[in-house]
Design a protein around this motif. Structure first.
Motif, PDB file in Angstrom:
ATOM      1  N   UNK A  33       1.554   2.024 -12.737  1.00 14.12           N
ATOM      2  CA  UNK A  33       1.844   3.047 -11.722  1.00 14.12           C
ATOM      3  C   UNK A  33       2.337   4.344 -12.354  1.00 14.12           C
ATOM      4  N   UNK A  34       2.108   4.467 -13.638  1.00  7.89           N
ATOM      5  CA  UNK A  34       2.511   5.688 -14.351  1.00  7.89           C
ATOM      6  C   UNK A  34       1.353   6.683 -14.384  1.00  7.89           C
ATOM      7  N   UNK A  35       1.697   7.975 -14.481  1.00  6.67           N
ATOM      8  CA  UNK A  35       0.703   9.045 -14.653  1.00  6.67           C
ATOM      9  C   UNK A  35      -0.347   9.072 -13.540  1.00  6.67           C
ATOM     10  N   UNK A  36       0.115   8.896 -12.322  1.00  4.56           N
ATOM     11  CA  UNK A  36      -0.771   9.015 -11.168  1.00  4.56           C
ATOM     12  C   UNK A  36      -0.887  10.484 -10.777  1.00  4.56           C
ATOM     13  N   UNK A  37      -2.118  10.997 -10.635  1.00  8.91           N
ATOM     14  CA  UNK A  37      -2.284  12.383 -10.178  1.00  8.91           C
ATOM     15  C   UNK A  37      -2.609  12.431  -8.687  1.00  8.91           C
ATOM     16  N   UNK A  38      -2.338  11.337  -7.994  1.00 10.75           N
ATOM     17  CA  UNK A  38      -2.404  11.265  -6.541  1.00 10.75           C
ATOM     18  C   UNK A  38      -1.222  10.416  -6.088  1.00 10.75           C
ATOM     19  N   UNK A  39      -0.954  10.424  -4.813  1.00 11.14           N
ATOM     20  CA  UNK A  39       0.181   9.675  -4.280  1.00 11.14           C
ATOM     21  C   UNK A  39      -0.300   8.364  -3.672  1.00 11.14           C
ATOM     22  N   UNK A  40       0.437   7.299  -3.923  1.00  6.94           N
ATOM     23  CA  UNK A  40       0.196   6.018  -3.251  1.00  6.94           C
ATOM     24  C   UNK A  40       1.347   5.783  -2.286  1.00  6.94           C
ATOM     25  N   UNK A  41       1.012   5.655  -1.027  1.00  7.38           N
ATOM     26  CA  UNK A  41       1.995   5.316   0.004  1.00  7.38           C
ATOM     27  C   UNK A  41       1.767   3.863   0.383  1.00  7.38           C
ATOM     28  N   UNK A  42       2.771   3.028   0.127  1.00  2.92           N
ATOM     29  CA  UNK A  42       2.643   1.595   0.326  1.00  2.92           C
ATOM     30  C   UNK A  42       3.092   1.172   1.721  1.00  2.92           C
ATOM     31  N   UNK A  43       2.312   0.269   2.333  1.00  5.54           N
ATOM     32  CA  UNK A  43       2.718  -0.412   3.564  1.00  5.54           C
ATOM     33  C   UNK A  43       2.551  -1.905   3.328  1.00  5.54           C
ATOM     34  N   UNK A  44       3.560  -2.684   3.678  1.00  5.22           N
ATOM     35  CA  UNK A  44       3.528  -4.118   3.409  1.00  5.22           C
ATOM     36  C   UNK A  44       3.248  -4.903   4.684  1.00  5.22           C
ATOM     37  N   UNK A  45       2.279  -5.807   4.601  1.00  5.81           N
ATOM     38  CA  UNK A  45       1.888  -6.663   5.713  1.00  5.81           C
ATOM     39  C   UNK A  45       2.163  -8.116   5.348  1.00  5.81           C
ATOM     40  N   UNK A  46       2.330  -8.950   6.349  1.00  5.57           N
ATOM     41  CA  UNK A  46       2.609 -10.355   6.066  1.00  5.57           C
ATOM     42  C   UNK A  46       1.352 -11.185   5.852  1.00  5.57           C
TER      43      UNK A  46
END
Length: 337
Positions: free
Chosen positions: A60-73
């Motif tokens: 998850x290093x050096x990302x030139x975009x954003x990751x927005x996490x959503x957690x599901x069961x």
């Protein structure tokens, strides 16, 4: 090895894990964001899933975009979010996409991994007299409806010359199924890892049969077609999938390290996590989304259509996108052992 008790508190973390299970649930609304840039990739995940493995592997290093996490069961509600456009890409097992396709959902399978099916098992208690799947005729078996275990049960019965109607199916989600299994209210339980490892490590039961040879051992990343039509998001998906593939390779060479991370992230006992990693997680190989994969998933879809659990004929080929295959090996590539 010491006996692992199964307190009720352990059941909740276990229900948060797996790509293959069914059931109703909502996403974790607490936003977690990695990376920076003008493009945001909304990623659907499950507890101890993609985010944990990427972070543990340093991907998850050096990302030139954003990751927005959503957690599901579980997989089904994650795919509902993909269909609604709330999630751009997310990980599920081999069966939820079939049911989503049957519902006409807007989804595209964009990446696949092939692992062993040893963690998919039909379990019986240690004192059971059952020694063969053929002896399940007339017996009660717990399974989560629409899950990968559901298909594994159907396929295992077929291999033994039986049909689903030959047994007494008890549709139960894992927490209820485990309680029924331990109390003797059902004769067997069709389930997946880490529940399989939990029962075996806890000396609560034994394996009657596994999914090896009867199920395809596939797991997927599934994307929103709308996200794939956006060139910038499609580029982010390509990079994200490459990171996931490298992270999975890292797991194979760092099984104990990953088990510690997974146990901490999910609340699993370390011994159960490690057993599950060795039996299932560390066996996965990144493979192409290809014609044999589509044919294998089509068999699952047709099976559930014949059982009237999917309302209409599904052409699974309409729900795949092979653009991210690159030079990956075919989906029939053997899992790691």
């Amino acid at each position: 090895m010491r006996r692992l008790l199964v307190p009720a508190a352990l059941l909740l973390p276990l229900t948060l894990l797996l790509t293959s299970c069914g059931g109703d649930s909502a996403a974790d609304t607490g936003a977690r964001i990695d990376g920076s840039g003008s493009v945001t990739l909304d990623v659907g995940d499950q507890k101890g899933g993609s985010e944990a493995i990427l972070r543990a592997a340093g991907e998850l290093k050096n990302l030139d975009y954003r990751i927005k996490w959503s957690t599901f069961t579980s997989g089904p509600p994650l795919l509902e979010a993909v269909n609604a456009g709330a999630v751009d890409v997310g990980g599920v097992g081999n069966t939820p996409p079939v049911f989503a396709a049957g519902a006409g959902s807007k989804i595209s399978v964009v990446a696949a991994w092939h692992g062993t099916s040893r963690g998919d098992a039909i379990l019986v208690r240690d004192g059971s007299k059952l020694t063969s799947p053929k002896q399940l005729k007339g017996r009660s078996v717990a399974v989560a409806q629409g899950s990968s275990a559901h298909y594994q049960l159907v396929a295992s019965l077929e291999a033994a010359g039986l049909q689903l109607k030959d047994i007494k199916v008890k549709y139960l989600q894992p927490a209820d199924a485990l309680a029924a299994f331990n109390s003797g209210k059902v004769d067997a339980w069709a389930v997946w890892d880490p529940y399989t490892s939990q029962v075996l490590q806890g000396k609560q039961g034994r394996v009657l049969t596994t999914g090896d040879g009867v199920t395809n051992g596939l797991s997927f990343q599934v994307a929103s077609p709308a996200a794939l039509r956006n060139s910038k998001k499609a580029a982010a998906v390509k990079d994200y999938l490459a990171r996931l593939r490298r992270a999975q390779d890292w797991v194979h060479g760092h099984q104990e390290e990953w088990a510690k991370v997974w146990a901490k992230d999910t609340g699993l006992p370390y011994e159960v996590a490690l057993a599950s990693v060795r039996r299932t997680n560390a066996t996965r190989v990144a493979v192409a989304v290809d014609k044999p994969l589509v044919a294998s998933e089509q068999r699952i879809a047709d099976t559930f259509t014949e059982l009237n659990l999917i309302p209409k004929k599904v052409d699974f080929g309409d729900f795949v996108d092979a653009r991210f295959n690159g030079d990956l090996p075919p989906s029939t590539t053997p899992a790691k052992h």
